[in-house]
Design a protein around this motif. Structure first.
Motif, mmCIF file in Angstrom:
data_model
loop_
_atom_site.group_PDB
_atom_site.id
_atom_site.type_symbol
_atom_site.label_atom_id
_atom_site.label_comp_id
_atom_site.label_asym_id
_atom_site.label_seq_id
_atom_site.Cartn_x
_atom_site.Cartn_y
_atom_site.Cartn_z
ATOM 1 N N LEU A 28 2.520 1.653 -3.472
ATOM 2 C CA LEU A 28 1.577 2.135 -4.473
ATOM 3 C C LEU A 28 1.204 3.595 -4.226
ATOM 4 C CD1 LEU A 28 -0.734 -0.991 -4.794
ATOM 5 C CD2 LEU A 28 0.762 -0.061 -6.562
ATOM 6 N N LYS A 49 -0.656 5.832 -7.230
ATOM 7 C CA LYS A 49 -1.832 5.008 -7.544
ATOM 8 C C LYS A 49 -2.715 4.949 -6.300
ATOM 9 C CE LYS A 49 0.919 2.314 -10.692
ATOM 10 N NZ LYS A 49 0.394 2.065 -11.979
ATOM 11 N N SER A 99 0.825 -1.199 0.000
ATOM 12 C CA SER A 99 0.000 0.000 0.000
ATOM 13 C C SER A 99 0.867 1.260 0.000
ATOM 14 C CB SER A 99 -0.921 -0.003 1.220
ATOM 15 O OG SER A 99 -1.622 1.207 1.316
ATOM 16 N N GLN A 139 -5.492 1.912 -5.735
ATOM 17 C CA GLN A 139 -4.862 0.621 -5.485
ATOM 18 C C GLN A 139 -4.236 0.605 -4.083
ATOM 19 O OE1 GLN A 139 -4.333 2.432 -8.296
ATOM 20 N NE2 GLN A 139 -4.289 1.113 -10.086
#
Length: 55
Positions: free
Chosen positions: A21, A26, A18, A29
């Motif tokens: 990303l 992002k 996490s 996501q």
């Protein structure tokens, strides 16, 4: 290996994914993996509180 240990490892992996990303730009996501990390953390707590010896 205890099931709660495996759940904790999955939570850590989802949390790191996490963060990666999120830094990569992002957001949705990262949010999904953050949610998964939270679910794994709750599952870890529940397994740990059960107190069963699940080696």
């Amino acid at each position: 290996m205890k099931t709660s240990t495996i759940f904790a490892a999955c939570g850590i992996i989802c949390g790191l994914t996490s963060a990666t990303l999120g830094f990569a730009g992002k957001p949705w996501q990262a949010g999904l993996f953050g949610l998964a990390a939270g679910i794994w953390s709750i599952a870890t707590l529940l397994m740990d509180r059960r107190g069963d010896n699940d080696d």
